[in-house]
Enzyme design. Sequence first.
Site, PDB file in Angstrom:
ATOM      1  N   GLY C 237       0.814  -1.220   0.000  1.00  0.00           N
ATOM      2  CA  GLY C 237       0.000   0.000   0.000  1.00  0.00           C
ATOM      3  C   GLY C 237       0.844   1.264   0.000  1.00  0.00           C
ATOM      4  CG  HIS C 238      -1.159   5.124   0.261  1.00  0.00           C
ATOM      5  ND1 HIS C 238      -1.983   6.189   0.022  1.00  0.00           N
ATOM      6  CD2 HIS C 238      -1.635   4.526   1.366  1.00  0.00           C
ATOM      7  CE1 HIS C 238      -2.906   6.233   0.959  1.00  0.00           C
ATOM      8  NE2 HIS C 238      -2.723   5.241   1.779  1.00  0.00           N
TER       9      HIS C 238
END
Lengths: 343, 343, 343
Positions: C237-238
Amino acid sequence: MSSFTVAEVAARCGGRVAGDGKLRLSGVRALEWAGPEELAFVADRKNEPKALASRAGALLARSAAAFPGRTVIEVPDPALAVVAALELFHPRREARPGIHGTAIVDPGALVDASAEVGPYAVVGDGSRVGPRAIVEAHVVVGRGCVLGEDAWLHPHVVLYDGVTLGARVEVHAGVVLGADGFGYVPGPKGIVKVPQVGTVAIGDDVEIGANSCIDRAALETTRIGAGTKVDDLVMVGHNCIVGTNGFLCGQAGLAGSTIVGDGVMLGGQVGSAGHLTIGNGVKAEAQSGIPSDVPDGAIIHGTPAFDYREHHRSFVEFRRLPETARLVRMLAEKAGLRKGEDR
Amino acid sequence: MSSFTVAEVAARCGGRVAGDGKLRLSGVRALEWAGPEELAFVADRKNEPKALASRAGALLARSAAAFPGRTVIEVPDPALAVVAALELFHPRREARPGIHGTAIVDPGALVDASAEVGPYAVVGDGSRVGPRAIVEAHVVVGRGCVLGEDAWLHPHVVLYDGVTLGARVEVHAGVVLGADGFGYVPGPKGIVKVPQVGTVAIGDDVEIGANSCIDRAALETTRIGAGTKVDDLVMVGHNCIVGTNGFLCGQAGLAGSTIVGDGVMLGGQVGSAGHLTIGNGVKAEAQSGIPSDVPDGAIIHGTPAFDYREHHRSFVEFRRLPETARLVRMLAEKAGLRKGEDR
Amino acid sequence: MSSFTVAEVAARCGGRVAGDGKLRLSGVRALEWAGPEELAFVADRKNEPKALASRAGALLARSAAAFPGRTVIEVPDPALAVVAALELFHPRREARPGIHGTAIVDPGALVDASAEVGPYAVVGDGSRVGPRAIVEAHVVVGRGCVLGEDAWLHPHVVLYDGVTLGARVEVHAGVVLGADGFGYVPGPKGIVKVPQVGTVAIGDDVEIGANSCIDRAALETTRIGAGTKVDDLVMVGHNCIVGTNGFLCGQAGLAGSTIVGDGVMLGGQVGSAGHLTIGNGVKAEAQSGIPSDVPDGAIIHGTPAFDYREHHRSFVEFRRLPETARLVRMLAEKAGLRKGEDR
């Protein structure tokens, strides 16, 4: 990238400037990394120490009071206001109208004059690409598909025949919409495939993360409701009906014929068993496995999932179980209910 | 779409008409949605009330007796017969023989004259594309691959070098076959990659869902047996040997060197630990984690997985555990085995 | 494929020949499959019976003593030495310098003269493709990307704008690097997307498996440290920062803002909750769910994950729980703490 004054950013965010409104800002950074020409935002109280230590030229915060001597843009909700600031510095990419010379658009397809079709894209017969839609490189759109206005398909997206996307739908690279559902029946000579002749319909303002897969229905329509956000590597099986404004986090999976209400949040790697209904506003914590219907508003956890507080209490006892079981065996031995060999 | 009379549909399904054999039908729909010119099927008794309420012009059902006054096609197995009806209305797409002008086929590749190679497809040296095979847009076939007769590769499928597909294999969009397995050894200067020089062989009649990945073997061949169905986003690690006529449901994953018997069903998000054998006919319920060999015919659940009935009994007690543990602490206190501070 | 003598292979592996150094070998196979012109390796003692039964012309083993009369290449670490042998028979594919006629390289991109850009690849403005890098068919590289020397992008990889890859990074087919992170805030009129304006940076010698997704940071940089290996269908994920020399096994997932130390091993289908820190050298067993910070060196299991030995002890009792609970109810009944209806 363009630069803007603090006053210009404040105007965009609907905020009030305390300090130097003429200071030029070149972008938005995290508190830890922002420099004297950058804006950073203070999401909540917890971040105030970090903000005080930050070299950011300007802060987006609830109040300037906590930051004496600093240039602050005061807004009621910094996490929301920073969106406006980001959109100012990084405006959404707009369609560059036209069809790339290498794109193959079937003569029976209809591409709006304001839409963009990128290199090596393929658009099938009877498909419609709406106003200002963006079809990036290598996208394959089957026959009879519909892309709503301002839809944005990133590179390598595949739409099988008949898939429809609402307005402002954003689909990230590698997503596959409308592949055959997983439908088979036992036949006299082995497994028989059930032709999957339904389709997929994606509502307005849906975003779908990279490499996710939403399968076409067997007979009818697999649906994702307006405003729902789907993360990367998510799978939605055939015949699912997902409501509006929900979140399906990374690697979540819905087996076929799952009905999901509005405003549902499925955590990462959650799985649902199919042929069941998940009520409105349900939250399933990460990695939960949903075996059966879930009532509106439930917050659940575990595999099989149940109420998260009950799960927590059971889990606490799971960790203590060796000690608890030891006590039980001692008590049972004392009571003559078992022998002591295996305490 | 073509239309057919009830009698024509019945002939195709091997069924007997009760009612109006001349009625024209335009397609097959779900009971809830079918209209007077559509066919719907009654899978079992449970669906009879829905069928009675349905507006469907004709029903595919075990017996007309339950539906007085309705036009019914009687068949012994409606769920199987509907496949024949669907194939009548939606015949499988056939290859349009020829190589698209934009496809890049190596001079050393052999494409059967009856096969179709779509726009922007790339086929490498020494690869063979069998009779009536379909290679859709943007598919990349490496060198030395074999596509059996009637194989169907949907857009954006990638075959690394040396991958072989049997007859009638259907591979959905975004699937990657033959990427390197996850093989490394510790070396004196850090992690060293083990070249993955084996390949992948897919048996006849296998179907592979969108964005799944089957890795090439380290030295030999990763195999999927004939008739096995693989859902979306499934991962099969290097050196796995999967038997025939099984189901690997969505997001299941097999670590390297897993041996899977025939007729195995792995539920959604099931994981297997690798270097182990899963016997014939095993069923692993969704999200199970398989830690070690599983005997033929076992039905398992949980992480680590064990017999599903035993798991169910343990799980029932897991939910009751707070109450059970409270009793234990009371008993232990009474017996003087512990103090009462933490009931 | 070329053939080599046993002596040539031994020289490459740094081994000592016992037996026929002039025997020609055509390749490396598993013990079970190797024939008289092939080499097989004996990883450890456990494989000695298999090695004795093998038809392999030569063995790569710790000592020839266990294999009287056989041709053996003696090496201290056969599992490592076989890598050298494999590299001899299967040298890594080298870049064929040049840009394919169908590739679309923006005039503002810089492709090193020794690099290869394959058919239908698209490379955006401002991107740099380093020496000897390979960009295979249908790869899409956005604007402002950097591919280090000897980087290798397999077919259908997508890099969004601004992604940077170190030297010798290998990215398998279908991988998406730099798609938008999953970032939204509640607004007065519904869910609002937070523009994801950061990027992704991949360190030297990283390998990324097929169809994995690494999202761009919201503001800063999602990072994978040098030497880390990422398997297929993994999601990062970011804002995650993953350390060096780790392993993220198949279908593992990291929610946003997870900080992962060096030398970490996450098993297959492991999930992490985000906004937490996983210490150096942590091992999380397959399917674990990581809810909070994990100290350096911990080995964890379960969902939520805790120490794997403690988990094992609790799990043993989970399996015995029906019997334990039965005892508790009997004891409670005896003690008058409950009635006997529900044993």
